[in-house]
Design an enzyme around this catalytic site. Sequence first.
Site, short mmCIF file in Angstrom:
data_model
loop_
_atom_site.label_atom_id
_atom_site.label_comp_id
_atom_site.label_asym_id
_atom_site.label_seq_id
_atom_site.Cartn_x
_atom_site.Cartn_y
_atom_site.Cartn_z
N GLU A 1 0.89 -1.10 -0.12
CA GLU A 1 0.00 0.01 0.09
C GLU A 1 0.76 1.38 -0.07
O GLU A 1 0.32 2.54 0.48
CB GLU A 1 -1.00 -0.13 1.20
N LYS B 1 -15.59 -1.51 3.01
CA LYS B 1 -14.83 -1.79 1.72
C LYS B 1 -16.02 -2.43 0.89
O LYS B 1 -16.56 -3.63 0.94
CB LYS B 1 -13.84 -2.83 2.09
N ASP C 1 -13.06 -3.81 11.27
CA ASP C 1 -13.20 -4.33 9.68
C ASP C 1 -13.27 -5.67 9.65
O ASP C 1 -14.61 -6.02 9.05
CB ASP C 1 -11.48 -3.82 9.04
#
Length: 356
Positions: A172, A286, A266
């Site tokens: 990332e 997401k 998450d």
Amino acid sequence: MRIKEVKLRKVLNSFAKPTLEVEVNGVFSSLPSGTSKSKHEIGDVDVDSVLRRFPVRSLIGKEVNDLRDILEVEKEFLRYGNAALALSLSLVKALAREEGKKPYELFGKKGRPIPLVKIVGGGKHARGPDIQEFLVFPKRRNPKSIFLCSEFFHHVGKILREKKTLFGRDLEGGWVTSLKDLEVLKLLREEIDEGGFKLELGVDIAASSLFDGKYHLMGTKGREEMMKFVRSLMKDYDLKYVEDPLEEEDYDGFRELSKEGFVCGDDIFATNPERLRPVARAAIVKPNQVGSLEKTIEFVEKVRELNMMPIMSHRSQDTEDPILTHLAIGLGIPMIKIGISGGERTAKLNELLRVS
């Protein structure tokens, strides 16, 4: 808007792996993929299978005039997994262009999300620390604070280079270092404070990736020891954001830790409205975890109903598609989690600067 042309193609994501791109009336959207994944995600599409089976011709001639129409079309293609999401996002872009609008305008809000960016990587994203992401975000709500995050990113890189502990960047775009977890936290805390950076510090522990019945974070830890350790991190390093401090089934543990700090879930929620519980102060969004734009919108609405904060997030294997930025803005989401380095990351950050 009449759907005149639909094309599906195989393209590459940021990790040089195949992914699906859907083009509608000349505009397109592509699917990201995760490396550290919740077991509750729907999973990535088999691109070759979708290219063979997807009934493109059935879309030609359909009329799509608002977001409601797009969500109705999406329902017809949910059996193709995340391909339905890519189709919906392409339709959003195509309809916005047809109406002379920006994609975010189709969702009815205009938020001003602040960036939550990775500075140093570890865990499944890179060799080095066990903690997967060391993050910062600005104290003030100003889209141009992106440049403050960028300045700090390069400041930390320079220090790591001088210490001869820098070994490149992770999936990332975060720095990869040989420093251990607490050494990284100590460095970041000191540089923020001593350098006068108006930033807050946070982490994504990604605890499910470290769990096999016990936690493997700086040694082996049981559940209570892990919770005690997370509490000490929050206190010792003044962490204002802690994502996935425990494995993805421990609702009770999340609830307890959330009483003592800003905990975000998450993997535990996986952008699935059915898994959402008020056990954290925030929830990661997401869209490709749930494979549906309609489900994503439903999830965001439910997060708000539970007095939690939705946080839009990129994936480790992403694409140059900036639609995530428009979703964050259009759904009124106050924070967007994106890497600060790499074309697939800056495409989204630059779009945020343009729109804001």
